[in-house]
Design a protein around this motif. Structure first.
Motif, PDB file in Angstrom:
ATOM      1  N   ALA A  99      22.437 -60.099 -59.711  1.00  0.00           N
ATOM      2  CA  ALA A  99      21.208 -60.590 -59.091  1.00  0.00           C
ATOM      3  C   ALA A  99      21.536 -61.898 -58.379  1.00  0.00           C
ATOM      4  O   ALA A  99      22.346 -62.692 -58.854  1.00  0.00           O
ATOM      5  N   ARG A 100      20.931 -62.098 -57.229  1.00  0.00           N
ATOM      6  CA  ARG A 100      21.122 -63.332 -56.464  1.00  0.00           C
ATOM      7  C   ARG A 100      19.823 -64.119 -56.486  1.00  0.00           C
ATOM      8  O   ARG A 100      18.777 -63.593 -56.142  1.00  0.00           O
ATOM      9  N   ILE A 101      19.917 -65.373 -56.900  1.00  0.00           N
ATOM     10  CA  ILE A 101      18.757 -66.259 -56.867  1.00  0.00           C
ATOM     11  C   ILE A 101      18.890 -67.100 -55.609  1.00  0.00           C
ATOM     12  O   ILE A 101      19.891 -67.791 -55.416  1.00  0.00           O
ATOM     13  N   VAL A 102      17.900 -67.002 -54.741  1.00  0.00           N
ATOM     14  CA  VAL A 102      17.903 -67.782 -53.506  1.00  0.00           C
ATOM     15  C   VAL A 102      16.689 -68.705 -53.511  1.00  0.00           C
ATOM     16  O   VAL A 102      15.632 -68.367 -54.051  1.00  0.00           O
ATOM     17  N   VAL A 103      16.875 -69.888 -52.950  1.00  0.00           N
ATOM     18  CA  VAL A 103      15.811 -70.895 -52.893  1.00  0.00           C
ATOM     19  C   VAL A 103      15.667 -71.387 -51.463  1.00  0.00           C
ATOM     20  O   VAL A 103      16.580 -71.240 -50.643  1.00  0.00           O
ATOM     21  N   ASP A 104      14.526 -71.995 -51.183  1.00  0.00           N
ATOM     22  CA  ASP A 104      14.353 -72.647 -49.879  1.00  0.00           C
ATOM     23  C   ASP A 104      15.378 -73.763 -49.765  1.00  0.00           C
ATOM     24  O   ASP A 104      15.693 -74.437 -50.755  1.00  0.00           O
ATOM     25  N   GLU A 105      15.884 -73.963 -48.580  1.00  0.00           N
ATOM     26  CA  GLU A 105      16.903 -74.997 -48.371  1.00  0.00           C
ATOM     27  C   GLU A 105      16.396 -76.373 -48.798  1.00  0.00           C
ATOM     28  O   GLU A 105      17.143 -77.175 -49.358  1.00  0.00           O
ATOM     29  N   ASP A 106      15.104 -76.626 -48.589  1.00  0.00           N
ATOM     30  CA  ASP A 106      14.523 -77.916 -48.969  1.00  0.00           C
ATOM     31  C   ASP A 106      14.513 -78.123 -50.489  1.00  0.00           C
ATOM     32  O   ASP A 106      14.469 -79.258 -50.957  1.00  0.00           O
ATOM     33  N   ASP A 107      14.543 -77.025 -51.249  1.00  0.00           N
ATOM     34  CA  ASP A 107      14.493 -77.096 -52.709  1.00  0.00           C
ATOM     35  C   ASP A 107      15.866 -76.989 -53.363  1.00  0.00           C
ATOM     36  O   ASP A 107      15.974 -77.023 -54.594  1.00  0.00           O
ATOM     37  N   LEU A 108      16.926 -76.883 -52.579  1.00  0.00           N
ATOM     38  CA  LEU A 108      18.260 -76.647 -53.126  1.00  0.00           C
ATOM     39  C   LEU A 108      18.709 -77.765 -54.068  1.00  0.00           C
ATOM     40  O   LEU A 108      19.216 -77.495 -55.158  1.00  0.00           O
ATOM     41  N   ALA A 109      18.515 -79.008 -53.694  1.00  0.00           N
ATOM     42  CA  ALA A 109      18.936 -80.126 -54.547  1.00  0.00           C
ATOM     43  C   ALA A 109      18.174 -80.131 -55.862  1.00  0.00           C
ATOM     44  O   ALA A 109      18.763 -80.315 -56.939  1.00  0.00           O
ATOM     45  N   ALA A 110      16.868 -79.909 -55.812  1.00  0.00           N
ATOM     46  CA  ALA A 110      16.058 -79.890 -57.030  1.00  0.00           C
ATOM     47  C   ALA A 110      16.449 -78.707 -57.920  1.00  0.00           C
ATOM     48  O   ALA A 110      16.531 -78.844 -59.141  1.00  0.00           O
ATOM     49  N   ALA A 111      16.710 -77.564 -57.304  1.00  0.00           N
ATOM     50  CA  ALA A 111      17.132 -76.389 -58.072  1.00  0.00           C
ATOM     51  C   ALA A 111      18.501 -76.619 -58.704  1.00  0.00           C
ATOM     52  O   ALA A 111      18.741 -76.219 -59.846  1.00  0.00           O
ATOM     53  N   GLY A 112      19.389 -77.281 -57.994  1.00  0.00           N
ATOM     54  CA  GLY A 112      20.699 -77.621 -58.549  1.00  0.00           C
ATOM     55  C   GLY A 112      20.573 -78.540 -59.741  1.00  0.00           C
ATOM     56  O   GLY A 112      21.311 -78.412 -60.728  1.00  0.00           O
ATOM     57  N   LYS A 113      19.629 -79.462 -59.692  1.00  0.00           N
ATOM     58  CA  LYS A 113      19.379 -80.365 -60.818  1.00  0.00           C
ATOM     59  C   LYS A 113      18.895 -79.584 -62.032  1.00  0.00           C
ATOM     60  O   LYS A 113      19.286 -79.874 -63.169  1.00  0.00           O
ATOM     61  N   ILE A 114      18.073 -78.582 -61.797  1.00  0.00           N
ATOM     62  CA  ILE A 114      17.603 -77.741 -62.896  1.00  0.00           C
ATOM     63  C   ILE A 114      18.771 -77.007 -63.542  1.00  0.00           C
ATOM     64  O   ILE A 114      18.884 -76.935 -64.764  1.00  0.00           O
ATOM     65  N   LEU A 115      19.685 -76.479 -62.723  1.00  0.00           N
ATOM     66  CA  LEU A 115      20.887 -75.829 -63.267  1.00  0.00           C
ATOM     67  C   LEU A 115      21.726 -76.815 -64.056  1.00  0.00           C
ATOM     68  O   LEU A 115      22.286 -76.476 -65.102  1.00  0.00           O
TER      69      LEU A 115
ATOM     70  N   GLN B  52      20.617 -60.485 -67.653  1.00  0.00           N
ATOM     71  CA  GLN B  52      19.179 -60.446 -67.385  1.00  0.00           C
ATOM     72  C   GLN B  52      18.401 -61.509 -68.162  1.00  0.00           C
ATOM     73  O   GLN B  52      17.397 -62.018 -67.673  1.00  0.00           O
ATOM     74  N   VAL B  53      18.859 -61.859 -69.349  1.00  0.00           N
ATOM     75  CA  VAL B  53      18.185 -62.902 -70.127  1.00  0.00           C
ATOM     76  C   VAL B  53      18.375 -64.261 -69.440  1.00  0.00           C
ATOM     77  O   VAL B  53      17.423 -65.024 -69.279  1.00  0.00           O
ATOM     78  N   LEU B  54      19.597 -64.536 -69.018  1.00  0.00           N
ATOM     79  CA  LEU B  54      19.867 -65.785 -68.298  1.00  0.00           C
ATOM     80  C   LEU B  54      19.076 -65.831 -67.002  1.00  0.00           C
ATOM     81  O   LEU B  54      18.525 -66.881 -66.643  1.00  0.00           O
ATOM     82  N   LEU B  55      18.975 -64.715 -66.314  1.00  0.00           N
ATOM     83  CA  LEU B  55      18.185 -64.645 -65.084  1.00  0.00           C
ATOM     84  C   LEU B  55      16.741 -65.052 -65.361  1.00  0.00           C
ATOM     85  O   LEU B  55      16.160 -65.844 -64.621  1.00  0.00           O
ATOM     86  N   GLN B  56      16.169 -64.539 -66.444  1.00  0.00           N
ATOM     87  CA  GLN B  56      14.789 -64.869 -66.782  1.00  0.00           C
ATOM     88  C   GLN B  56      14.634 -66.346 -67.120  1.00  0.00           C
ATOM     89  O   GLN B  56      13.659 -66.986 -66.718  1.00  0.00           O
ATOM     90  N   VAL B  57      15.599 -66.903 -67.843  1.00  0.00           N
ATOM     91  CA  VAL B  57      15.551 -68.327 -68.196  1.00  0.00           C
ATOM     92  C   VAL B  57      15.548 -69.183 -66.930  1.00  0.00           C
ATOM     93  O   VAL B  57      14.755 -70.122 -66.795  1.00  0.00           O
ATOM     94  N   ILE B  58      16.435 -68.847 -65.994  1.00  0.00           N
ATOM     95  CA  ILE B  58      16.518 -69.618 -64.748  1.00  0.00           C
ATOM     96  C   ILE B  58      15.237 -69.480 -63.937  1.00  0.00           C
ATOM     97  O   ILE B  58      14.692 -70.471 -63.437  1.00  0.00           O
ATOM     98  N   CYS B  59      14.733 -68.254 -63.828  1.00  0.00           N
ATOM     99  CA  CYS B  59      13.501 -68.040 -63.064  1.00  0.00           C
ATOM    100  C   CYS B  59      12.329 -68.799 -63.679  1.00  0.00           C
ATOM    101  O   CYS B  59      11.529 -69.398 -62.954  1.00  0.00           O
ATOM    102  N   ASP B  60      12.234 -68.777 -65.006  1.00  0.00           N
ATOM    103  CA  ASP B  60      11.158 -69.515 -65.679  1.00  0.00           C
ATOM    104  C   ASP B  60      11.280 -71.018 -65.419  1.00  0.00           C
ATOM    105  O   ASP B  60      10.276 -71.689 -65.169  1.00  0.00           O
ATOM    106  N   ALA B  61      12.508 -71.533 -65.469  1.00  0.00           N
ATOM    107  CA  ALA B  61      12.721 -72.963 -65.228  1.00  0.00           C
ATOM    108  C   ALA B  61      12.361 -73.339 -63.792  1.00  0.00           C
ATOM    109  O   ALA B  61      11.723 -74.370 -63.560  1.00  0.00           O
TER     110      ALA B  61
END
Length: 69
Positions: free
Chosen positions: A46-62, A10-19
């Motif tokens: 928990a599953r984090i899902v993003v818009d397909e258009d944002d997938l590359a940017a979200a991957g960069k954040i990871l 849950q802590v990692l989930l919050q970190v990712i969501c905040d980012a």
């Protein structure tokens, strides 16, 4: 919406969501409360899902968080 990743911690989930939110990435968390009810790693993560258009940017954040393997 496409799955970005599954998270049991849950802590990692919050970190990712905040980012994601700080960079205006459109996302949704599914099953976020199920881990507390049924702590079965890999089953009720928990599953984090993003818009397909944002997938590359979200991957960069990871990548920046050193979470993309």
């Amino acid at each position: 919406m496409v799955e970005l990743m599954r998270v049991a911690d849950q802590v990692l989930l919050q970190v990712i969501c905040d980012a994601l939110a700080s960079r205006s990435i459109c996302f949704r968390v599914e099953n976020s409360g199920m881990q507390a009810l049924m702590p079965l790693p890999g089953v009720m993560d928990a599953r984090i899902v993003v818009d397909e258009d944002d997938l590359a940017a979200a991957g960069k954040i990871l990548d920046d968080l050193e979470l993309n393997g």
